[in-house]
Design an enzyme around this catalytic site. Structure first.
Site, PDB file in Angstrom:
ATOM      1  N   SER A 122      -3.131 -33.138  12.777  1.00  0.00           N
ATOM      2  CA  SER A 122      -4.032 -33.780  13.730  1.00  0.00           C
ATOM      3  C   SER A 122      -5.144 -34.556  13.047  1.00  0.00           C
ATOM      4  CB  SER A 122      -4.589 -32.725  14.690  1.00  0.00           C
ATOM      5  OG  SER A 122      -5.334 -33.321  15.725  1.00  0.00           O
ATOM      6  N   HIS A 123      -6.382 -34.109  13.221  1.00  0.00           N
ATOM      7  CA  HIS A 123      -7.549 -34.831  12.730  1.00  0.00           C
ATOM      8  C   HIS A 123      -7.926 -34.420  11.310  1.00  0.00           C
ATOM      9  CE1 HIS A 123      -8.589 -31.082  14.650  1.00  0.00           C
ATOM     10  NE2 HIS A 123      -9.701 -31.023  13.942  1.00  0.00           N
ATOM     11  N   ASP A 286      -7.364 -40.248  16.613  1.00  0.00           N
ATOM     12  CA  ASP A 286      -7.273 -39.403  15.427  1.00  0.00           C
ATOM     13  C   ASP A 286      -5.914 -39.526  14.748  1.00  0.00           C
ATOM     14  OD1 ASP A 286      -5.727 -38.010  17.289  1.00  0.00           O
ATOM     15  OD2 ASP A 286      -6.298 -36.066  16.477  1.00  0.00           O
ATOM     16  N   ASP A 288      -2.988 -37.953  14.755  1.00  0.00           N
ATOM     17  CA  ASP A 288      -1.721 -37.947  15.490  1.00  0.00           C
ATOM     18  C   ASP A 288      -1.819 -38.602  16.854  1.00  0.00           C
ATOM     19  OD1 ASP A 288      -3.266 -35.880  16.571  1.00  0.00           O
ATOM     20  OD2 ASP A 288      -1.513 -34.673  17.077  1.00  0.00           O
ATOM     21  N   ASP A 290      -3.821 -38.026  19.582  1.00  0.00           N
ATOM     22  CA  ASP A 290      -4.105 -37.354  20.848  1.00  0.00           C
ATOM     23  C   ASP A 290      -5.594 -37.288  21.183  1.00  0.00           C
ATOM     24  OD1 ASP A 290      -4.812 -35.428  18.981  1.00  0.00           O
ATOM     25  OD2 ASP A 290      -3.486 -33.864  19.767  1.00  0.00           O
ATOM     26  N   ARG A 291      -6.458 -37.573  20.225  1.00  0.00           N
ATOM     27  CA  ARG A 291      -7.897 -37.547  20.498  1.00  0.00           C
ATOM     28  C   ARG A 291      -8.448 -38.968  20.606  1.00  0.00           C
ATOM     29  NH1 ARG A 291     -10.641 -32.388  17.671  1.00  0.00           N
ATOM     30  NH2 ARG A 291      -8.822 -31.023  17.656  1.00  0.00           N
ATOM     31  N   GLU A 373     -13.667 -30.775  25.234  1.00  0.00           N
ATOM     32  CA  GLU A 373     -14.826 -31.416  24.628  1.00  0.00           C
ATOM     33  C   GLU A 373     -14.532 -31.979  23.243  1.00  0.00           C
ATOM     34  OE1 GLU A 373     -16.011 -29.914  21.752  1.00  0.00           O
ATOM     35  OE2 GLU A 373     -14.459 -28.410  22.017  1.00  0.00           O
TER      36      GLU A 373
END
Length: 552
Positions: A122-123, A286, A288, A290-291, A373
């Protein structure tokens, strides 16, 4: 292109001992890359997945990742192990590039698909000395539920070996069909299906007209997975100038950056919007995809507020004109969306952190929108949070309202009041120190009610637990809550997404009614809570850190 079929030999590899550190966290198994490069480490976890995921033999599996270092090697291993386990079909993507929301969509729309394996941390940073991850998604396209994650972990603890086919690597440079024994491997374009889905949800004609009318924007892909998707959408389909998408080429080390879209790690973008006048809107996603982070000129949009604004304006957007079934937020997310849901007279659910907890609500049709959040927002179009979807949703709202981001936020607070909110992350804290801080506060909870704190008084202190309203499953130990009589609160959690040391997350929230002071700096508005949290938990004392690593 169709390659000739091969019938590879299957090799059975014995392990001297099973690995004892392969328990998936909030979103899969994440470890430093050198850990995954240990002999048999990646293969052992994949073996546990292939033994545990229902319907694997003869079924369809989606495989792809965010392009970080190790992505191509891991796909090759998965394909050869899928052959050994007689998986019917594996769908992967050109160059192995597949965002997490696009993977969810591909799982949901591929006939006979039993799930997917997403290669991402991810991030977290990528590279030979940084992080790698393997995440399992179920047949609904969402993250593996706790029962499946626990079953995979149990399988790793007793694993005696794994099976892998001996064959040359499948080329991923262009779409094509290949066969490994009884397993068909389809290499597909990982971008186009997702882009078509976005065109169904958003009015691209409206967006093209609005963005071309003098509303300059910029998007930072952070050299991560969303670059090809964003270029296709913003530059090709919406006609924005080349270069609108910054850092659009996915790189194995994300260009040496940290692919986390926040004010600390996406500082050049933040500076361009918060200090400059060139752009009216900016966004980033991010590693991948998703953010998301949303920025306007001189305006940062807190992710909790973002969910609330999207909910308030949802029916203005093409794919959501029929209204909302309900909305959900994670417990640490501010209650800004609760106020909107009350006005709209729709249900609002509070869940633990982790997108998998939204899955049952989405599958049951109880909610349409959901968010966390931690810069994650999504809807029932997939079973993951979706960064580019959130960016397009914001642009669609602005195209209807014809105003700036700052004006939209001011209007929102004037209607619903403002939930001043911030998250303070203390990263790479020594594990023992973090556990001591958390445990000490946990033991204090039963005697905290009624005590003064931060110029207020503690109304309730507990550890959050959750019973799923759909399947009745329970999840405990989901964060320590300090709820004050004024409605303010502070939440303490130890994150499950780091790979080095521990990350302490402190969440702070204070509500200001719509006739109150709505334009304070959040850190100023929350200063008594920040001091009170340190006083209560001894953050500086335990961590040795005078300031957080990241403030959002």
């Amino acid at each position: 292109m169709t390659a000739s079929a091969t019938t590879p030999q299957v090799r059975h590899v014995s392990l001297a001992a099973p690995f004892q550190d392969q328990k998936p966290g909030t979103s899969g198994l994440r470890r430093p890359t050198p850990v995954f490069q240990q002999p048999h480490y990646l293969e052992s976890f994949l073996e546990a997945v292939l033994q545990t995921l229902p319907g694997v033999q003869g079924g369809t599996l989606v495989v792809g990742g965010d392009g970080r270092y190790g992505n191509r090697r891991a796909i090759d291993v998965i394909l050869r192990m899928a052959c050994a386990h007689r998986v019917g079909r594996v769908i992967t993507t050109t160059n192995g590039i597949l965002s997490t929301p696009a993977a969810s969509h591909l799982i949901r729309t591929s006939l006979g698909c039993v799930g997917g394996i997403i290669l991402s941390a991810s991030h977290n940073p990528g590279g030979p000395e940084e992080d790698f991850g393997v995440k399992v998604n179920g047949a609904n396209g969402g993250p593996a539920p706790e029962q499946l994650s626990n079953a995979i972990h149990q399988a790793t603890l007793t694993l005696q070996g794994y099976a892998v086919a001996e064959t040359a690597a499948i080329p991923l440079d262009q779409p094509g069909h290949h066969r490994l024994g009884t397993t068909v491997v389809e290499v597909v374009d990982g971008v186009e299906d997702f882009v078509v889905l976005m065109q169904k949800l958003f009015d691209f004609d409206q967006l093209r007209e609005f963005l071309g009318s003098g509303f300059p924007i910029t998007f930072d892909a952070l050299h991560a997975v969303t670059g090809p998707y964003a270029r296709r959408i913003f530059e090709d389909l919406l006609g924005l100038p080349a270069g609108t998408v910054r850092h659009g080429a996915p790189l194995e080390d994300f260009g040496g950056g940290h692919p986390d879209p926040n004010l600390t790690y996406a500082k050049p973008l933040a500076d361009a919007l918060l200090q400059g006048d060139e752009f009216s809107f900016g966004a980033a996603c991010d590693g991948d995809g998703d953010r998301n982070m949303i920025l306007g000129r001189r305006c940062f949009v807190n992710p909790s507020d973002s969910l609330a604004v999207i909910t308030a304006h949802a029916t203005q957007v093409k794919g959501y004109g029929q209204g909302l079934a309900g909305v959900a937020r994670s417990m640490p997310t501010s209650a800004a969306v609760d106020a909107v849901a009350e006005t709209l007279a729709i249900p609002c659910y509070e869940t633990p952190t982790g997108w998998k907890f939204f899955g049952t609500l989405l599958d049951a049709g109880k909610i349409t929108l959901c968010g966390e959040e931690s810069f994650g927002t999504g809807s029932d179009h997939v079973r993951e949070k979706d960064g580019l979807w959130a960016v397009l949703f914001w642009l669609s709202i602005l195209a209807t309202e014809r105003c700036s981001v700052a004006t939209l936020m001011e209007r929102h607070w004037a209607t619903y009041g403002r939930h001043y909110y911030s998250r303070h992350d203390y990263e790479e804290v020594e594990q023992t120190a973090a556990a001591e801080l958390y445990g000490t506060l946990q033991r204090q909870l039963p005697r905290l009610a009624g005590q003064p704190l931060a110029g207020d008084r503690i109304r309730q202190a507990d550890e959050f637990s959750y019973t799923d309203p759909v399947d009745g499953s329970t999840s405990s130990r989901q964060g320590l809550r300090i709820l004050l009589e004024s409605g303010s609160r502070m939440i303490f959690r130890l994150s499950g997404t780091g790979t080095r040391g521990a990350t302490l997350r402190l969440y702070l929230e204070r509500y200001e009614p719509n006739n109150g002071a709505l334009n304070l700096d959040p850190q100023t508005a929350l200063a008594p809570l920040i001091h009170g949290a340190d006083q209560l938990a001894g953050i500086r004392q335990h961590t040795g850190m005078s300031t957080p690593t990241v403030i959002t």
